[in-house]
Design a protein around this motif. Sequence first.
Motif, PDB file in Angstrom:
ATOM      1  N   THR A   1       0.837  -1.199   0.000  1.00  0.00           N
ATOM      2  CA  THR A   1       0.000   0.000   0.000  1.00  0.00           C
ATOM      3  C   THR A   1       0.874   1.251   0.000  1.00  0.00           C
ATOM      4  O   THR A   1       1.878   1.323   0.718  1.00  0.00           O
ATOM      5  N   LEU A   2       0.485   2.228  -0.812  1.00  0.00           N
ATOM      6  CA  LEU A   2       1.234   3.480  -0.910  1.00  0.00           C
ATOM      7  C   LEU A   2       0.509   4.607  -0.173  1.00  0.00           C
ATOM      8  O   LEU A   2      -0.726   4.673  -0.185  1.00  0.00           O
ATOM      9  N   TYR A   3       1.287   5.460   0.451  1.00  0.00           N
ATOM     10  CA  TYR A   3       0.743   6.544   1.277  1.00  0.00           C
ATOM     11  C   TYR A   3       1.350   7.891   0.870  1.00  0.00           C
ATOM     12  O   TYR A   3       2.411   7.960   0.257  1.00  0.00           O
ATOM     13  N   ASN A   4       0.655   8.956   1.285  1.00  0.00           N
ATOM     14  CA  ASN A   4       1.258  10.288   1.336  1.00  0.00           C
ATOM     15  C   ASN A   4       1.704  10.492   2.777  1.00  0.00           C
ATOM     16  O   ASN A   4       0.879  10.436   3.697  1.00  0.00           O
ATOM     17  N   LYS A   5       3.004  10.715   2.987  1.00  0.00           N
ATOM     18  CA  LYS A   5       3.536  10.907   4.336  1.00  0.00           C
ATOM     19  C   LYS A   5       3.881  12.381   4.532  1.00  0.00           C
ATOM     20  O   LYS A   5       4.639  12.958   3.759  1.00  0.00           O
ATOM     21  N   TRP A   6       3.322  12.987   5.587  1.00  0.00           N
ATOM     22  CA  TRP A   6       3.454  14.416   5.837  1.00  0.00           C
ATOM     23  C   TRP A   6       4.122  14.695   7.188  1.00  0.00           C
ATOM     24  O   TRP A   6       3.985  13.931   8.122  1.00  0.00           O
ATOM     25  N   PHE A   7       4.790  15.800   7.266  1.00  0.00           N
ATOM     26  CA  PHE A   7       5.003  16.479   8.544  1.00  0.00           C
ATOM     27  C   PHE A   7       4.941  17.974   8.251  1.00  0.00           C
ATOM     28  O   PHE A   7       5.632  18.472   7.362  1.00  0.00           O
TER      29      PHE A   7
END
Length: 582
Positions: A534-540
Motif C-alpha cells: 500500500t502506498l501513502y502520502n507521508k506528511w510532517f
Amino acid sequence: MNFKKRFLFVGTFFLLVLFFILFRLADLQLIHTESYSKKGVNLIQESVNQRTQEVVIDDGRGRFVDRNGDSLRNQAEPSLVLFPFLKDITWPADKIAEIVNISSDELKNRLQHAKEPLVLSSKDRLSLSSSELDEINDFKIPGVFGIYKQSPMEETIGEHILGITGENAEALRRKYPERKDLSYKTKIGLTGLEEAFDEFLLPDEATKLLYHVDGDGHPLFGVNVKYIADSNPFYPVTVKTTLNKNIQEMAEDVLAKQKVETGGLVLLDVKTNEVLAMVSKPDLNRSNSNTLINHMLQPLFPGSVFKTVISAAAIEYGLDDVTREFNCNLNLYGEKDGEQDDGMLTFARSFAKSCNYTFTTLAEELMEKDEMVIEDTAEKLGLLGPVGWRGTVFHYQNFKQFPDEKAGRVWVDEKDKKVERAIDQTAIGQKDVKVTPLGVANMMATIARGGQKDQVKIVENILYKNGTNMFSFTSNSLEGEKISPLTVSKLQEMLRLVVTDPEGTGRRFQTSPLEVSGKSGTAQTGKKNEKGETLYNKWFAGYFPSSNPNYALVVVEMDTTSSQAGTNAAFYDIVNELAKMD
C-alpha cells in the motif's frame, strides 16, 4: 468540337495555375512580407537571417533574482567569441591564446571546423576576468570579442517555481496580437512564474554581434561585425522573488539526500508569509510532461494533518473538555479490531498520538451542530485556498502569482455530510479531502502568527532595467472569518505536545536545535506498488522556533511505503540547516 473543349479546359487549368503562382509570389513579396502564415513569420527578417551569422549576447527576456538580488536562472558569463572568417585571414592568435590559456594551435583548429561563430566559456576551461576581456577587446582584432554572455546557470534551482519557456508561434500571436514586433520564434512562459509574469518578461530587443555573409559563408561587406544592443533603459525587467537562493539550494539537497522521489516541501517566512523555498519532486524534465507539475500547488490527501482542522472546530464549539477521555483502543469507526492499543486518551494526547477514534467522534458531534463546520474552519485557518497572492496589477484585475495553484476541498457529495462513515473518513483527512502543501504551510503559518491569515507571496517587486521600481506587491490578507485567539493558543499547545509527548508522533524533533511544533500525517492514496504494498502520502507540517516562530515548513512524500518515507528525516535536516544559517 471535343478537341476545342479539351483545349479550353487545359488552357483554363494552366491559366489558373499561373494565377495561383503569381498570387503566391505577390503574397510572399508584397502582401504578407512581415506576417506570413499563422505564425506571423517576418519574411524580410528571415531573408536577412539567411545572410548573417550572429551571437546572441542577451535574448532580452526578463530575469529572476532572489530576495538578495542573486540571479536564479541566468548568469553573465565571460566568454571569447571568434567568427569563422578568421580562418581566412591573418590574425594574432598567439596574443589571444596567451590571455585565455589555450594554445593558438587549438584555437585555429577549432576555427577550422566552425561554420558558426565560436563561443568559448567556462565549459571550455576558460576563466576570464573583466580586465582580461578588456585586454582582448583592446587589440581590436576583427572577429575577436571578449563579452559577458547571458547563459543558463550550470546548476539550476527552483525549476518548478520559475517554470519553463518555449516557442509556440500561434499561442504567441493569440496571446499578444498587438505585439507585431515579436519574432515568431520568441519564447513565451508556459508554466510557473515564467507564465505568470510573461507579459512583463517579453523581450524588447536582443543584444547581439552580427556579421553578414554570402551564400557560401564568405564576408559580404568585409570583416565588419556589428554590435546591436537594446538601448531601452527600462527593459528587460527583473522579477525579484522572495526566495532565498541559499535556502532553496539547501532544501533541494536535503530532499535528494533523503531520497524523496515524489512530493516536495514548502518553507514560509511566518512573519511576512513569503515563500523562502519550494521544491517539487521529481526533478523537472522537459521531455517528460509528468514532471512539469508542481506538486506543492496540487491537492493531495492530507491524512492526520487534517486533524488540526477538526481540533480547531472542536475548540471553537467547546468540545475540548480537558477531563474527557476517548477509548483509543477503537478504530475510526468505533470498532475494536485489535490494531489500536493506546488506551484512554484526553483530547490533547489524542492529537499528540494521532488517535483516529477521538477525531471521528468529535467530527460526528460537530456535524450535528453545523453541517458547514469542517469546511468553514478549514477556511478560517487559511487552508483550502487558493491562498497564493492575487490582486490588481496594472490592467490585470485578478493577477495570480501562482497560476497553477488549485483549491483544496473537503466534500464532493453533500449527501456524505449525513453519512456517519463518510464523516469519519473525512475527519482523518481521507475520503474526498484534498489540500495543497502550500495551503497546509499557510495553515501552520496562520496558527504560528496568532490567527492572522494572509495570502502567500513569492514575488516582491518588478524592477526596471535601471533598477527603479515598476511594481511592488503588497501583503494582502485572506478574506473571511478567522479563528479566535483562544483557539489559536490551544492549537499552539497541542502542536507543541506532538513533539514533547514521549509517545507523540513528532517526538523525533525533541533533539532538534530549534523547538518544533507540528503535526504528522499518513494518508492512503488507493495505490499499490509492484510488490503489492500500500502506498501513502507521508506528511510532517509545522513551525519553529515554537516560542517565537520564524518558519513554517511542510514536507510531503507521495506514493511511498511507511518504511521508506524520508519525510520526517527531511524536516529534521531542514530545521538543523536553518539553525546553522541563523
